[in-house]
Design a protein around this motif. Sequence first.
Motif, PDB file in Angstrom:
ATOM      1  N   ALA A  21       0.832  -1.212   0.000  1.00  0.00           N
ATOM      2  CA  ALA A  21       0.000   0.000   0.000  1.00  0.00           C
ATOM      3  C   ALA A  21       0.864   1.258   0.000  1.00  0.00           C
ATOM      4  CB  ALA A  21      -0.929  -0.003   1.212  1.00  0.00           C
ATOM      5  N   ARG A  22       1.907   1.263   0.809  1.00  0.00           N
ATOM      6  CA  ARG A  22       2.790   2.425   0.906  1.00  0.00           C
ATOM      7  C   ARG A  22       3.508   2.687  -0.413  1.00  0.00           C
ATOM      8  NH1 ARG A  22       7.881   1.982   2.555  1.00  0.00           N
ATOM      9  NH2 ARG A  22       7.443   0.095   3.738  1.00  0.00           N
ATOM     10  N   LEU A  23       3.896   1.623  -1.108  1.00  0.00           N
ATOM     11  CA  LEU A  23       4.625   1.767  -2.359  1.00  0.00           C
ATOM     12  C   LEU A  23       3.707   1.895  -3.578  1.00  0.00           C
ATOM     13  CD1 LEU A  23       7.457  -0.873  -1.806  1.00  0.00           C
ATOM     14  CD2 LEU A  23       7.599   1.623  -1.558  1.00  0.00           C
ATOM     15  N   GLY A  24       2.415   1.665  -3.381  1.00  0.00           N
ATOM     16  CA  GLY A  24       1.484   1.711  -4.503  1.00  0.00           C
ATOM     17  C   GLY A  24       1.685   0.560  -5.469  1.00  0.00           C
ATOM     18  N   ARG A  25       2.085  -0.591  -4.937  1.00  0.00           N
ATOM     19  CA  ARG A  25       2.343  -1.782  -5.748  1.00  0.00           C
ATOM     20  C   ARG A  25       1.461  -2.913  -5.251  1.00  0.00           C
ATOM     21  NH1 ARG A  25       8.720  -2.423  -5.694  1.00  0.00           N
ATOM     22  NH2 ARG A  25       8.200  -4.218  -6.985  1.00  0.00           N
ATOM     23  N   THR A  26       1.376  -3.969  -6.026  1.00  0.00           N
ATOM     24  CA  THR A  26       0.595  -5.123  -5.595  1.00  0.00           C
ATOM     25  C   THR A  26       1.455  -6.048  -4.738  1.00  0.00           C
ATOM     26  OG1 THR A  26       1.166  -6.490  -7.506  1.00  0.00           O
ATOM     27  CG2 THR A  26      -0.766  -5.041  -7.727  1.00  0.00           C
ATOM     28  N   GLU A  27       0.791  -6.828  -3.916  1.00  0.00           N
ATOM     29  CA  GLU A  27       1.507  -7.827  -3.118  1.00  0.00           C
ATOM     30  C   GLU A  27       2.182  -8.839  -4.041  1.00  0.00           C
ATOM     31  OE1 GLU A  27      -0.841  -9.449   0.160  1.00  0.00           O
ATOM     32  OE2 GLU A  27      -2.078  -7.640   0.049  1.00  0.00           O
ATOM     33  N   ALA A  28       1.516  -9.220  -5.105  1.00  0.00           N
ATOM     34  CA  ALA A  28       2.097 -10.188  -6.050  1.00  0.00           C
ATOM     35  C   ALA A  28       3.378  -9.637  -6.669  1.00  0.00           C
ATOM     36  CB  ALA A  28       1.084 -10.533  -7.138  1.00  0.00           C
ATOM     37  N   ASP A  29       3.398  -8.343  -6.976  1.00  0.00           N
ATOM     38  CA  ASP A  29       4.598  -7.731  -7.534  1.00  0.00           C
ATOM     39  C   ASP A  29       5.743  -7.800  -6.527  1.00  0.00           C
ATOM     40  OD1 ASP A  29       6.053  -6.290  -9.547  1.00  0.00           O
ATOM     41  OD2 ASP A  29       5.726  -4.446  -8.412  1.00  0.00           O
ATOM     42  N   LEU A  30       5.443  -7.577  -5.263  1.00  0.00           N
ATOM     43  CA  LEU A  30       6.477  -7.672  -4.225  1.00  0.00           C
ATOM     44  C   LEU A  30       6.948  -9.113  -4.048  1.00  0.00           C
ATOM     45  CD1 LEU A  30       5.183  -5.147  -1.542  1.00  0.00           C
ATOM     46  CD2 LEU A  30       6.874  -4.779  -3.350  1.00  0.00           C
ATOM     47  N   HIS A  31       6.034 -10.075  -4.185  1.00  0.00           N
ATOM     48  CA  HIS A  31       6.431 -11.491  -4.131  1.00  0.00           C
ATOM     49  C   HIS A  31       7.431 -11.792  -5.238  1.00  0.00           C
ATOM     50  CE1 HIS A  31       2.424 -12.848  -2.070  1.00  0.00           C
ATOM     51  NE2 HIS A  31       3.322 -12.464  -1.188  1.00  0.00           N
ATOM     52  N   ARG A  32       7.113 -11.351  -6.473  1.00  0.00           N
ATOM     53  CA  ARG A  32       8.008 -11.615  -7.595  1.00  0.00           C
ATOM     54  C   ARG A  32       9.362 -10.943  -7.385  1.00  0.00           C
ATOM     55  NH1 ARG A  32       2.966 -11.387 -10.250  1.00  0.00           N
ATOM     56  NH2 ARG A  32       3.093  -9.130 -10.461  1.00  0.00           N
ATOM     57  N   GLU A  33       9.346  -9.707  -6.852  1.00  0.00           N
ATOM     58  CA  GLU A  33      10.607  -9.014  -6.583  1.00  0.00           C
ATOM     59  C   GLU A  33      11.426  -9.774  -5.540  1.00  0.00           C
ATOM     60  OE1 GLU A  33      12.356  -4.779  -4.908  1.00  0.00           O
ATOM     61  OE2 GLU A  33      10.273  -4.854  -5.549  1.00  0.00           O
ATOM     62  N   ALA A  34      10.758 -10.297  -4.514  1.00  0.00           N
ATOM     63  CA  ALA A  34      11.461 -11.053  -3.470  1.00  0.00           C
ATOM     64  C   ALA A  34      12.132 -12.292  -4.056  1.00  0.00           C
ATOM     65  CB  ALA A  34      10.487 -11.443  -2.361  1.00  0.00           C
ATOM     66  N   VAL A  35      11.434 -12.999  -4.932  1.00  0.00           N
ATOM     67  CA  VAL A  35      12.021 -14.179  -5.565  1.00  0.00           C
ATOM     68  C   VAL A  35      13.225 -13.770  -6.411  1.00  0.00           C
ATOM     69  CG1 VAL A  35      11.619 -15.997  -7.274  1.00  0.00           C
ATOM     70  CG2 VAL A  35       9.904 -15.536  -5.509  1.00  0.00           C
ATOM     71  N   ASP A  36      13.090 -12.677  -7.166  1.00  0.00           N
ATOM     72  CA  ASP A  36      14.212 -12.196  -7.978  1.00  0.00           C
ATOM     73  C   ASP A  36      15.423 -11.861  -7.110  1.00  0.00           C
ATOM     74  OD1 ASP A  36      12.743 -12.451 -10.297  1.00  0.00           O
ATOM     75  OD2 ASP A  36      12.279 -10.307 -10.470  1.00  0.00           O
ATOM     76  N   LEU A  37      15.189 -11.242  -5.961  1.00  0.00           N
ATOM     77  CA  LEU A  37      16.298 -10.886  -5.066  1.00  0.00           C
ATOM     78  C   LEU A  37      17.000 -12.118  -4.518  1.00  0.00           C
ATOM     79  CD1 LEU A  37      14.670  -7.907  -3.133  1.00  0.00           C
ATOM     80  CD2 LEU A  37      16.567  -7.785  -4.756  1.00  0.00           C
ATOM     81  N   VAL A  38      16.239 -13.139  -4.133  1.00  0.00           N
ATOM     82  CA  VAL A  38      16.840 -14.376  -3.624  1.00  0.00           C
ATOM     83  C   VAL A  38      17.641 -15.053  -4.729  1.00  0.00           C
ATOM     84  CG1 VAL A  38      16.335 -16.721  -2.816  1.00  0.00           C
ATOM     85  CG2 VAL A  38      15.164 -14.769  -1.790  1.00  0.00           C
ATOM     86  N   LEU A  39      17.091 -15.117  -5.921  1.00  0.00           N
ATOM     87  CA  LEU A  39      17.808 -15.746  -7.023  1.00  0.00           C
ATOM     88  C   LEU A  39      19.093 -14.985  -7.344  1.00  0.00           C
ATOM     89  CD1 LEU A  39      14.818 -16.652  -9.366  1.00  0.00           C
ATOM     90  CD2 LEU A  39      16.121 -18.192  -7.881  1.00  0.00           C
TER      91      LEU A  39
END
Length: 75
Positions: A21-39
């Motif tokens: 909500a604070r970033l104006g992004r979807t939770e799914a988008d943050l999930h995908r970003e988290a996976v990208d960061l781990v990879l």
Amino acid sequence: MLQTTVYLRDEQVAALKETAARLGRTEADLHREAVDLVLAQHDTPMGVCEMPTASAGRPLAAQTDDLLKGFGADR
């Protein structure tokens, strides 16, 4: 794109909702970003993401100059 299920702790869900909500992004988008960061952390090549990765609808790298404008300047 493939749909998947991820189990999160209650505090993770609450923090994710607030951050999205604070970033104006979807939770799914943050999930995908988290996976990208781990990879990336484990040196796994990810290829090219066709989806925008910033709320402005264009890749974050394309916004670097605008985002860093004034960075390091004396206040």
